[in-house]
Design a protein around this motif. Structure first.
Motif, PDB file in Angstrom:
ATOM      1  N   ARG A  70      -0.731   0.766  13.855  1.00 17.40           N
ATOM      2  CA  ARG A  70      -2.105   0.428  14.242  1.00 17.40           C
ATOM      3  C   ARG A  70      -2.963   0.149  13.010  1.00 17.40           C
ATOM      4  O   ARG A  70      -3.823  -0.732  13.023  1.00 17.40           O
ATOM      5  CB  ARG A  70      -2.715   1.548  15.085  1.00 17.40           C
ATOM      6  CG  ARG A  70      -2.405   1.366  16.590  1.00 17.40           C
ATOM      7  CD  ARG A  70      -3.157   2.366  17.448  1.00 17.40           C
ATOM      8  NE  ARG A  70      -4.556   2.516  17.053  1.00 17.40           N
ATOM      9  CZ  ARG A  70      -5.260   3.660  17.162  1.00 17.40           C
ATOM     10  NH1 ARG A  70      -4.678   4.743  17.635  1.00 17.40           N
ATOM     11  NH2 ARG A  70      -6.525   3.712  16.778  1.00 17.40           N
ATOM     12  N   MET A  71      -2.735   0.913  11.921  1.00 16.67           N
ATOM     13  CA  MET A  71      -3.483   0.660  10.677  1.00 16.67           C
ATOM     14  C   MET A  71      -3.244  -0.772  10.192  1.00 16.67           C
ATOM     15  O   MET A  71      -4.161  -1.453   9.736  1.00 16.67           O
ATOM     16  CB  MET A  71      -3.040   1.636   9.570  1.00 16.67           C
ATOM     17  CG  MET A  71      -3.439   3.072   9.784  1.00 16.67           C
ATOM     18  SD  MET A  71      -2.871   4.126   8.421  1.00 16.67           S
ATOM     19  CE  MET A  71      -2.748   5.711   9.257  1.00 16.67           C
ATOM     20  N   GLU A 123      -5.021  -3.262  12.539  1.00 15.35           N
ATOM     21  CA  GLU A 123      -6.483  -3.198  12.531  1.00 15.35           C
ATOM     22  C   GLU A 123      -7.086  -3.512  11.170  1.00 15.35           C
ATOM     23  O   GLU A 123      -8.223  -3.967  11.083  1.00 15.35           O
ATOM     24  CB  GLU A 123      -6.957  -1.809  12.990  1.00 15.35           C
ATOM     25  CG  GLU A 123      -6.745  -1.576  14.476  1.00 15.35           C
ATOM     26  CD  GLU A 123      -7.262  -0.205  14.929  1.00 15.35           C
ATOM     27  OE1 GLU A 123      -8.196   0.335  14.309  1.00 15.35           O
ATOM     28  OE2 GLU A 123      -6.692   0.338  15.897  1.00 15.35           O
ATOM     29  N   LEU A 124      -6.355  -3.226  10.080  1.00 15.22           N
ATOM     30  CA  LEU A 124      -6.990  -3.381   8.767  1.00 15.22           C
ATOM     31  C   LEU A 124      -6.097  -3.987   7.686  1.00 15.22           C
ATOM     32  O   LEU A 124      -6.509  -4.894   6.963  1.00 15.22           O
ATOM     33  CB  LEU A 124      -7.505  -2.017   8.269  1.00 15.22           C
ATOM     34  CG  LEU A 124      -8.273  -2.082   6.942  1.00 15.22           C
ATOM     35  CD1 LEU A 124      -9.665  -2.635   7.150  1.00 15.22           C
ATOM     36  CD2 LEU A 124      -8.340  -0.720   6.267  1.00 15.22           C
ATOM     37  N   LEU A 125      -4.869  -3.477   7.566  1.00 19.43           N
ATOM     38  CA  LEU A 125      -4.094  -3.799   6.366  1.00 19.43           C
ATOM     39  C   LEU A 125      -3.546  -5.221   6.346  1.00 19.43           C
ATOM     40  O   LEU A 125      -3.409  -5.823   5.290  1.00 19.43           O
ATOM     41  CB  LEU A 125      -2.940  -2.789   6.191  1.00 19.43           C
ATOM     42  CG  LEU A 125      -3.373  -1.316   6.112  1.00 19.43           C
ATOM     43  CD1 LEU A 125      -2.154  -0.418   5.944  1.00 19.43           C
ATOM     44  CD2 LEU A 125      -4.347  -1.095   4.967  1.00 19.43           C
ATOM     45  N   PHE A 183       0.854  -1.188   0.000  1.00 20.37           N
ATOM     46  CA  PHE A 183       0.000   0.000   0.000  1.00 20.37           C
ATOM     47  C   PHE A 183       0.890   1.238   0.000  1.00 20.37           C
ATOM     48  O   PHE A 183       1.810   1.334   0.809  1.00 20.37           O
ATOM     49  CB  PHE A 183      -0.868   0.047   1.264  1.00 20.37           C
ATOM     50  CG  PHE A 183      -1.722  -1.177   1.461  1.00 20.37           C
ATOM     51  CD1 PHE A 183      -3.002  -1.238   0.938  1.00 20.37           C
ATOM     52  CD2 PHE A 183      -1.246  -2.264   2.170  1.00 20.37           C
ATOM     53  CE1 PHE A 183      -3.788  -2.374   1.117  1.00 20.37           C
ATOM     54  CE2 PHE A 183      -2.020  -3.395   2.362  1.00 20.37           C
ATOM     55  CZ  PHE A 183      -3.299  -3.449   1.829  1.00 20.37           C
ATOM     56  N   GLU A 184       0.627   2.175  -0.928  1.00 24.14           N
ATOM     57  CA  GLU A 184       1.270   3.485  -0.882  1.00 24.14           C
ATOM     58  C   GLU A 184       0.281   4.410  -0.193  1.00 24.14           C
ATOM     59  O   GLU A 184      -0.786   4.699  -0.741  1.00 24.14           O
ATOM     60  CB  GLU A 184       1.553   3.998  -2.290  1.00 24.14           C
ATOM     61  CG  GLU A 184       2.556   3.152  -3.071  1.00 24.14           C
ATOM     62  CD  GLU A 184       2.778   3.678  -4.486  1.00 24.14           C
ATOM     63  OE1 GLU A 184       3.640   3.121  -5.205  1.00 24.14           O
ATOM     64  OE2 GLU A 184       2.066   4.635  -4.877  1.00 24.14           O
ATOM     65  N   ILE A 185       0.631   4.850   0.995  1.00 22.59           N
ATOM     66  CA  ILE A 185      -0.301   5.655   1.790  1.00 22.59           C
ATOM     67  C   ILE A 185       0.200   7.087   1.883  1.00 22.59           C
ATOM     68  O   ILE A 185       1.338   7.338   2.301  1.00 22.59           O
ATOM     69  CB  ILE A 185      -0.449   5.063   3.207  1.00 22.59           C
ATOM     70  CG1 ILE A 185      -0.904   3.606   3.094  1.00 22.59           C
ATOM     71  CG2 ILE A 185      -1.440   5.870   4.040  1.00 22.59           C
ATOM     72  CD1 ILE A 185      -1.050   2.904   4.430  1.00 22.59           C
ATOM     73  N   THR A 186      -0.631   8.042   1.436  1.00 22.94           N
ATOM     74  CA  THR A 186      -0.299   9.457   1.574  1.00 22.94           C
ATOM     75  C   THR A 186      -1.022   9.996   2.807  1.00 22.94           C
ATOM     76  O   THR A 186      -2.230   9.819   2.941  1.00 22.94           O
ATOM     77  CB  THR A 186      -0.750  10.246   0.330  1.00 22.94           C
ATOM     78  OG1 THR A 186      -0.285   9.565  -0.835  1.00 22.94           O
ATOM     79  CG2 THR A 186      -0.197  11.653   0.340  1.00 22.94           C
ATOM     80  N   LEU A 187      -0.241  10.619   3.700  1.00 25.72           N
ATOM     81  CA  LEU A 187      -0.818  11.145   4.939  1.00 25.72           C
ATOM     82  C   LEU A 187      -0.784  12.669   4.918  1.00 25.72           C
ATOM     83  O   LEU A 187       0.191  13.270   4.465  1.00 25.72           O
ATOM     84  CB  LEU A 187      -0.023  10.634   6.150  1.00 25.72           C
ATOM     85  CG  LEU A 187       0.054   9.114   6.313  1.00 25.72           C
ATOM     86  CD1 LEU A 187       1.038   8.748   7.405  1.00 25.72           C
ATOM     87  CD2 LEU A 187      -1.327   8.544   6.618  1.00 25.72           C
ATOM     88  N   ASP A 188      -1.845  13.296   5.417  1.00 25.47           N
ATOM     89  CA  ASP A 188      -1.885  14.754   5.516  1.00 25.47           C
ATOM     90  C   ASP A 188      -0.930  15.212   6.611  1.00 25.47           C
ATOM     91  O   ASP A 188      -0.906  14.618   7.694  1.00 25.47           O
ATOM     92  CB  ASP A 188      -3.302  15.222   5.866  1.00 25.47           C
ATOM     93  CG  ASP A 188      -4.216  15.260   4.641  1.00 25.47           C
ATOM     94  OD1 ASP A 188      -3.688  15.480   3.531  1.00 25.47           O
ATOM     95  OD2 ASP A 188      -5.429  15.075   4.797  1.00 25.47           O
ATOM     96  N   ARG A 206       0.960   5.215  14.370  1.00 19.86           N
ATOM     97  CA  ARG A 206      -0.381   5.168  13.769  1.00 19.86           C
ATOM     98  C   ARG A 206      -0.405   4.158  12.612  1.00 19.86           C
ATOM     99  O   ARG A 206      -1.362   3.413  12.442  1.00 19.86           O
ATOM    100  CB  ARG A 206      -0.789   6.551  13.232  1.00 19.86           C
ATOM    101  CG  ARG A 206      -0.774   7.661  14.262  1.00 19.86           C
ATOM    102  CD  ARG A 206      -2.104   7.960  14.877  1.00 19.86           C
ATOM    103  NE  ARG A 206      -3.155   8.335  13.943  1.00 19.86           N
ATOM    104  CZ  ARG A 206      -4.435   8.455  14.320  1.00 19.86           C
ATOM    105  NH1 ARG A 206      -4.787   8.194  15.570  1.00 19.86           N
ATOM    106  NH2 ARG A 206      -5.360   8.811  13.453  1.00 19.86           N
ATOM    107  N   ARG A 244       2.979  14.065  11.388  1.00 19.99           N
ATOM    108  CA  ARG A 244       2.724  13.770  12.800  1.00 19.99           C
ATOM    109  C   ARG A 244       3.912  13.004  13.354  1.00 19.99           C
ATOM    110  O   ARG A 244       4.449  12.130  12.687  1.00 19.99           O
ATOM    111  CB  ARG A 244       1.473  12.913  12.949  1.00 19.99           C
ATOM    112  CG  ARG A 244       0.206  13.559  12.422  1.00 19.99           C
ATOM    113  CD  ARG A 244      -0.917  12.536  12.425  1.00 19.99           C
ATOM    114  NE  ARG A 244      -1.152  12.069  13.787  1.00 19.99           N
ATOM    115  CZ  ARG A 244      -2.328  12.145  14.400  1.00 19.99           C
ATOM    116  NH1 ARG A 244      -3.371  12.665  13.794  1.00 19.99           N
ATOM    117  NH2 ARG A 244      -2.473  11.692  15.637  1.00 19.99           N
TER     118      ARG A 244
END
Lengths: 80, 80
Positions: free
Chosen positions: A59-60, A63-65, A42-47, A56, A50
């Motif tokens: 945790r993703m 919980e999901l990935l 997964f390529e995840i772009t974060l705003d 975080r 942080r």
């Protein structure tokens, strides 16, 4: 900021998709192929940015990935 | 030798799987997630060492691992 998450089946878990690709490659004439394992990423772009981004993302994954029972995951933050 | 092949949808191609993961992460409280793109990767173990390994991997991608019409691929040979 960007993060890459790799998810792959644990070593001891059978990977039928990888086995199928492995057999298909051999059939196509690539006899040098010894093993193929398939995973997803997964390529995840974060705003924003942080300080707890890494925690975080962890945790993703939990919980999901990824399914921690049968899969391993690896988080990479390229420009960190 | 080992090679890693990453396959991802081209930028202009809709990625419904990525969108679903993106929405699910936000629902789970990860509001900082701006975008998710999902791809797959293959860990390929090759017998012996061939000078044309990189060219052969390229052909594996074109013939089986990726759909060049809608997907981009990237070959990495970690210990090369």
């Amino acid at each position: 900021m960007k993060a890459i998450v790799h998810v792959v089946l644990k070593k001891d878990v059978l990977d039928p998709q990888g086995k199928a690709v492995e057999a298909a490659l051999r059939t196509l004439g690539f006899g040098e192929v010894a093993e193929v394992r398939q995973g997803k990423f997964f390529e995840i772009t974060l705003d924003g940015h942080r300080d707890d981004a890494s925690a975080r993302l962890d945790r993703m994954c939990e919980e999901l990935l990824a399914n921690p029972v049968i899969e391993d995951y690896r988080i990479t933050i390229p420009d960190a």
